[in-house]
Scaffold this active site. Sequence first.
Site, PDB file in Angstrom:
ATOM      1  N   ASN A 101     -34.164 101.657  55.529  1.00  0.00           N
ATOM      2  CA  ASN A 101     -34.756 102.939  55.138  1.00  0.00           C
ATOM      3  C   ASN A 101     -35.899 102.704  54.155  1.00  0.00           C
ATOM      4  O   ASN A 101     -35.707 102.077  53.112  1.00  0.00           O
ATOM      5  CB  ASN A 101     -33.711 103.839  54.480  1.00  0.00           C
ATOM      6  CG  ASN A 101     -34.313 105.145  53.978  1.00  0.00           C
ATOM      7  OD1 ASN A 101     -34.744 105.980  54.767  1.00  0.00           O
ATOM      8  ND2 ASN A 101     -34.366 105.323  52.667  1.00  0.00           N
ATOM      9  N   GLU A 102     -37.062 103.191  54.510  1.00  0.00           N
ATOM     10  CA  GLU A 102     -38.261 103.157  53.661  1.00  0.00           C
ATOM     11  C   GLU A 102     -38.535 101.769  53.063  1.00  0.00           C
ATOM     12  O   GLU A 102     -38.724 101.641  51.837  1.00  0.00           O
ATOM     13  CB  GLU A 102     -38.176 104.215  52.560  1.00  0.00           C
ATOM     14  CG  GLU A 102     -38.178 105.636  53.109  1.00  0.00           C
ATOM     15  CD  GLU A 102     -38.296 106.701  52.023  1.00  0.00           C
ATOM     16  OE1 GLU A 102     -38.233 106.348  50.825  1.00  0.00           O
ATOM     17  OE2 GLU A 102     -38.461 107.884  52.373  1.00  0.00           O
ATOM     18  N   PRO A 103     -38.582 100.739  53.892  1.00  0.00           N
ATOM     19  CA  PRO A 103     -38.992  99.430  53.373  1.00  0.00           C
ATOM     20  C   PRO A 103     -40.506  99.390  53.166  1.00  0.00           C
ATOM     21  O   PRO A 103     -41.231 100.246  53.685  1.00  0.00           O
ATOM     22  CB  PRO A 103     -38.590  98.469  54.501  1.00  0.00           C
ATOM     23  CG  PRO A 103     -38.772  99.304  55.741  1.00  0.00           C
ATOM     24  CD  PRO A 103     -38.356 100.707  55.347  1.00  0.00           C
ATOM     25  N   VAL A 133     -36.353 103.411  59.385  1.00  0.00           N
ATOM     26  CA  VAL A 133     -36.968 104.656  58.923  1.00  0.00           C
ATOM     27  C   VAL A 133     -38.127 104.313  57.997  1.00  0.00           C
ATOM     28  O   VAL A 133     -37.942 103.639  56.984  1.00  0.00           O
ATOM     29  CB  VAL A 133     -35.924 105.534  58.213  1.00  0.00           C
ATOM     30  CG1 VAL A 133     -36.584 106.776  57.636  1.00  0.00           C
ATOM     31  CG2 VAL A 133     -34.812 105.911  59.189  1.00  0.00           C
ATOM     32  N   ASN A 153     -40.351 109.520  57.655  1.00  0.00           N
ATOM     33  CA  ASN A 153     -40.067 110.410  56.535  1.00  0.00           C
ATOM     34  C   ASN A 153     -41.382 110.940  55.973  1.00  0.00           C
ATOM     35  O   ASN A 153     -42.316 110.165  55.772  1.00  0.00           O
ATOM     36  CB  ASN A 153     -39.341 109.667  55.408  1.00  0.00           C
ATOM     37  CG  ASN A 153     -37.947 109.211  55.799  1.00  0.00           C
ATOM     38  OD1 ASN A 153     -37.426 109.591  56.854  1.00  0.00           O
ATOM     39  ND2 ASN A 153     -37.344 108.396  54.959  1.00  0.00           N
TER      40      ASN A 153
END
EC number: 3.2.1.31
Length: 303
Positions: A101-103, A133, A153
């Site tokens: 998530n959001e790397p 994501v 996102n």
Amino acid sequence: KHEDADIRGKGFDWPLLVKDFNLLRWLGANSFRTSHYPYAEEVMQLCDRYGIVVIDESPGVGIVLTQSYSNVSLQHHLEVMEELVRRDKNHPAVVMWSVANEPASYLKPAGYYFKTLIAHTKDLDPSRPVTFVTNSNYEADLGAPYVDVICVNSYYSWYHDYGHMEVIQLQLATQFEKWYRTYQKPIIQSEYGAETIAGFHQDPPLMFSEEYQKGLLEQYHLVLDQKRKEYVVGELIWNFADFMTDQSPQRAMGNKKGIFTRQRQPKGAAFLLRERYWKLANETRYHGSAVKSQCVGNSPFTF
């Protein structure tokens, strides 16, 4: 959706879980992400029973520093995905694997890192799509070429353009068009929302009021309704319920982006989403008599 409530704190809680699944049923929701960390296996069992499809996500949150993309980190990440797939692969509720998530997927090492990680996950389970994501720019993201579904996102009119909901439609439509033009892959809006303190009301809408959260969601929905006719295949609100975070000046006693409070009381946005989700469900259900799921009994869910 987090495993979090004000009495138990963070962790598995059977009565809370039953309450949450009944709220999902009330909403007409049919999916969530196990965002930021894998959930208890009992959650997956209830998803199987209730007909909730899950994007099953590893705890790889915010891989930021260059050293995070080291061989040591990659080896550990490969092992984590092995453990996750081994545990959950036989749950029919799991529709997709998410490796992070959001790397910081714009950093140079990210290309090799995610190519390797996603290929490994596909070897473990060739039957399901794999994603991560992202909140990176479509031009800069080095991991996106390797995913099956683009999960994006975005927080237009929340983390920037404060208070200017009139820019959401243009910004969101542009986001979708650029991602799709670049990759020609299905897209999921995997997070969107606004912090809202229950009981705060302002007209015209101001940030943190219930009217602002509802207005922001409505602007997103106008674009999502258009793009789902083309290549947008899902939308996931952030977040199901308010949850506690570390203290900081940006957080008023935790993250308040929930459509329910931490005590599971509905904000105005919950009623907005309930109307939307059931409308979508009724529009897209099969024509003719729907077959009832044997495992759900008398639930309103059908397939």
